[in-house]
Write an enzyme that holds these catalytic residues in place. Structure first.
Site, PDB file in Angstrom:
ATOM      1  N   THR A 181       9.366 -10.880  48.316  1.00  0.00           N
ATOM      2  CA  THR A 181      10.511 -11.607  47.760  1.00  0.00           C
ATOM      3  C   THR A 181      10.123 -12.133  46.393  1.00  0.00           C
ATOM      4  OG1 THR A 181      11.437 -12.192  49.881  1.00  0.00           O
ATOM      5  CG2 THR A 181      11.857 -13.739  48.083  1.00  0.00           C
TER       6      THR A 181
ATOM      7  N   HIS B 104      13.127  -6.341  59.420  1.00  0.00           N
ATOM      8  CA  HIS B 104      12.208  -7.486  59.342  1.00  0.00           C
ATOM      9  C   HIS B 104      12.319  -8.277  60.646  1.00  0.00           C
ATOM     10  CE1 HIS B 104       9.572 -10.351  57.772  1.00  0.00           C
ATOM     11  NE2 HIS B 104      10.210 -10.771  56.698  1.00  0.00           N
TER      12      HIS B 104
ATOM     13  N   ASN C  14       7.420 -12.841  60.710  1.00  0.00           N
ATOM     14  CA  ASN C  14       7.309 -14.034  59.851  1.00  0.00           C
ATOM     15  C   ASN C  14       8.257 -15.181  60.213  1.00  0.00           C
ATOM     16  OD1 ASN C  14       5.709 -12.115  58.757  1.00  0.00           O
ATOM     17  ND2 ASN C  14       6.278 -12.450  56.637  1.00  0.00           N
TER      18      ASN C  14
ATOM     19  N   TYR D 124      11.421 -15.148  61.169  1.00  0.00           N
ATOM     20  CA  TYR D 124      12.847 -15.011  60.859  1.00  0.00           C
ATOM     21  C   TYR D 124      13.639 -14.619  62.116  1.00  0.00           C
ATOM     22  CZ  TYR D 124      11.121 -15.600  56.159  1.00  0.00           C
ATOM     23  OH  TYR D 124      10.517 -16.123  55.045  1.00  0.00           O
TER      24      TYR D 124
ATOM     25  N   ASN E   9       2.370 -19.986  61.784  1.00  0.00           N
ATOM     26  CA  ASN E   9       2.452 -20.424  60.411  1.00  0.00           C
ATOM     27  C   ASN E   9       3.586 -21.410  60.249  1.00  0.00           C
ATOM     28  OD1 ASN E   9       1.949 -20.329  57.617  1.00  0.00           O
ATOM     29  ND2 ASN E   9       1.333 -18.202  57.822  1.00  0.00           N
TER      30      ASN E   9
HETATM   31  C1  LIG Z   1       5.495 -13.837  46.874  1.00  0.00           C
HETATM   32  C2  LIG Z   1       5.537 -13.267  48.263  1.00  0.00           C
HETATM   33  C3  LIG Z   1       6.744 -12.841  48.783  1.00  0.00           C
HETATM   34  C4  LIG Z   1       6.800 -12.256  50.060  1.00  0.00           C
HETATM   35  N1  LIG Z   1       7.988 -11.788  50.540  1.00  0.00           N
HETATM   36  C5  LIG Z   1       8.038 -11.110  51.707  1.00  0.00           C
HETATM   37  C6  LIG Z   1       9.245 -10.505  52.160  1.00  0.00           C
HETATM   38  O1  LIG Z   1      10.296 -10.537  51.505  1.00  0.00           O
HETATM   39  N2  LIG Z   1       9.219  -9.868  53.354  1.00  0.00           N
HETATM   40  C7  LIG Z   1       8.075  -9.786  54.112  1.00  0.00           C
HETATM   41  O2  LIG Z   1       8.089  -9.188  55.187  1.00  0.00           O
HETATM   42  N3  LIG Z   1       6.918 -10.342  53.697  1.00  0.00           N
HETATM   43  C8  LIG Z   1       6.863 -10.972  52.514  1.00  0.00           C
HETATM   44  N4  LIG Z   1       5.669 -11.474  52.060  1.00  0.00           N
HETATM   45  C9  LIG Z   1       4.443 -11.205  52.822  1.00  0.00           C
HETATM   46  C10 LIG Z   1       3.750  -9.937  52.257  1.00  0.00           C
HETATM   47  O3  LIG Z   1       4.509  -8.781  52.569  1.00  0.00           O
HETATM   48  C11 LIG Z   1       2.354  -9.764  52.876  1.00  0.00           C
HETATM   49  O4  LIG Z   1       2.470  -9.766  54.268  1.00  0.00           O
HETATM   50  C12 LIG Z   1       1.391 -10.871  52.445  1.00  0.00           C
HETATM   51  O5  LIG Z   1       1.358 -10.998  51.037  1.00  0.00           O
HETATM   52  C13 LIG Z   1      -0.041 -10.566  52.949  1.00  0.00           C
HETATM   53  O6  LIG Z   1      -0.486  -9.315  52.448  1.00  0.00           O
HETATM   54  P1  LIG Z   1      -1.566  -9.264  51.259  1.00  0.00           P
HETATM   55  O7  LIG Z   1      -2.801  -9.951  51.783  1.00  0.00           O
HETATM   56  O8  LIG Z   1      -1.798  -7.822  50.958  1.00  0.00           O
HETATM   57  O9  LIG Z   1      -0.983 -10.017  50.108  1.00  0.00           O
HETATM   58  C14 LIG Z   1       5.611 -12.106  50.818  1.00  0.00           C
HETATM   59  C15 LIG Z   1       4.393 -12.574  50.284  1.00  0.00           C
HETATM   60  C16 LIG Z   1       4.343 -13.128  49.021  1.00  0.00           C
HETATM   61  C17 LIG Z   1       3.023 -13.573  48.456  1.00  0.00           C
END
Ligand SMILES: Cc1cc2nc3c(=O)[nH]c(=O)nc-3n(C[C@H](O)[C@H](O)[C@H](O)COP(=O)(O)O)c2cc1C
Length: 362
Positions: free
Chosen positions: A25, A174, A177, A179, A233
């Site tokens: 996002t 989705h 997380n 939702y 979380n």
């Molecule tokens: C800025 C930001 C926005 C995110 N938005 C979403 C989202 O829209 N949908 C989702 O399933 N996860 C979202 N996440 C979670 C990421 O998809 C991912 O699970 C998380 O960053 C951990 O992976 P990484 O260690 O590779 O960053 C978001 C994470 C961040 C940092």
């Protein structure tokens, strides 16, 4: 030998590598219609060398919103606007799924025309929604009637149909997380006593109804699902002794479908503090799930390569690394250093911290 750069066959698609851009996002759809813009198109185009891009969470209805400036996929105008993005990514040789999102209770009436957020049960939880006028405590949500549940299932179907029309290669549901769909799955947010509560089967029912409805308007092998069995979380979600058995049931039942993939996450720091957390998610569910397994959270080039080599996942998704490294695949291939993302511009407006991260210059 298979490695993270090897091609992968996903349904009828060939991904050019196994590096996936995780859904992120970014809050740049700052317009009244919640439509994606040329700036957002540029952002995804820059990242099109990923084997697959999964878009930011995109709301399936006006009641599905919980954050500022997130795009929708329920109106004609929104669907039309997404076409510029699927085209930009396809023109670069990339593939893109859209993440379909309903936040459920993780919202506030300020986003919902004064209405209470929807949820499986009216359980108050400790959360501050990031409203346009600052953080505000999420209210006790409205417990959905069966009719309202059916409505939301129908909204997922319409969003899926719109996604196909917009030219997406597939959709990701989705269900993670904290939702809405996750709220149904977890007993900490679902205390219903009807067909949608109590037993594993009942708590997972809405998810299977969503898949069954979506299958009517799109191929099953273009539907991916995001789940997180060790999510512990914010969003008022916590692990219980029931969590892993619930997901074992759910993921085994997904074997009855020919889905594009199952997207899972390894536990984060806080989950690891719970005695109910499964700390080896990919390993556990690789044994249970027969289809394509995508794994996320905290992966690096080294650990991503390792998990693919070991055979515990088919695809690895990267979230934060994709924010500041549009050319992540090339950086991995050449051992180039990774740039650090600026957290202050994760959800801000405009190009800064969005499209202005350059490719690596040697
Ligand atoms: C800025 C930001 C926005 C995110 N938005 C979403 C989202 O829209 N949908 C989702 O399933 N996860 C979202 N996440 C979670 C990421 O998809 C991912 O699970 C998380 O960053 C951990 O992976 P990484 O260690 O590779 O960053 C978001 C994470 C961040 C940092």
């Amino acid at each position: 030998m298979t490695n993270i750069f090897s091609k992968y066959t996903l349904g009828n698609l060939t991904l050019s590598n196994r590096i996936v851009m995780a859904p992120l996002t970014r809050g740049r759809a700052n317009n009244a219609e919640h439509i994606v813009t040329p700036l957002i198109s540029e952002y995804y185009k820059q990242r099109a060398t990923a084997g697959l891009i999964i878009s930011e969470g995109s709301q399936i209805s006006p009641m599905a919103v919980g954050y500022q400036n997130t795009p929708g996929i329920y109106s004609k105008q929104q669907t039309e606007a997404w076409k510029q993005i699927t085209k930009a990514v396809h023109d670069e040789g990339g593939k893109i799924f859209i993440q379909l999102w309903h936040v459920g209770r993780v919202s506030h009436p300020d986003f919902l025309d004064g209405k209470l957020p929807l949820a499986p049960s009216a359980i108050k939880f400790d959360y501050n929604a990031r409203t346009p006028s600052g953080p505000k405590p999420a209210p006790t949500p409205h417990q959905m009637t069966v009719e309202e549940i059916k409505e939301v299932v129908g909204e997922f179907k319409i969003a899926a149909k719109n996604a196909m029309e917009a030219g997406f290669d597939g959709v990701e549901i989705h269900a993670s997380n904290g939702y809405l769909l996750h709220q149904f799955i977890a007993p900490c947010s679902n205390v219903r006593t009807d067909d949608y509560g109590e037993s594993y089967e009942n708590r997972c029912r809405i998810l299977f109804e969503v898949i069954d409805e979506m299958k009517k308007v799109m191929p099953e092998n273009k539907i991916g699902i995001r789940l997180n069995p060790s999510y512990h979380n914010d969003h008022g979600m916590f692990l219980t002794e029931d969590t892993i058995p619930t997901f074992d049931f759910l993921i085994d039942k997904l074997n009855n479908y020919n889905l594009a993939y199952l997207h899972l996450s390894e536990p984060g720091r806080r989950a690891k503090e719970s005695s109910f957390a499964e700390t080896q998610i990919a390993k556990r569910y690789r044994k249970i799930y027969k289809g394509t397994l995508m794994i996320n959270r905290g992966f690096t080039y080294e650990s991503g390569t390792k998990i693919i080599k070991e055979g515990n996942a088919d695809l690895v998704s990267f979230g934060v690394p994709y924010i500041a490294n549009p050319d992540l695949v090339r950086r991995f291939e050449n051992g180039f250093p990774l740039a650090e993302a600026d957290t202050s511009t994760y959800y801000s407006i405009g190009a800064k911290g969005f499209t202005d991260y350059p490719d690596f210059k040697a």
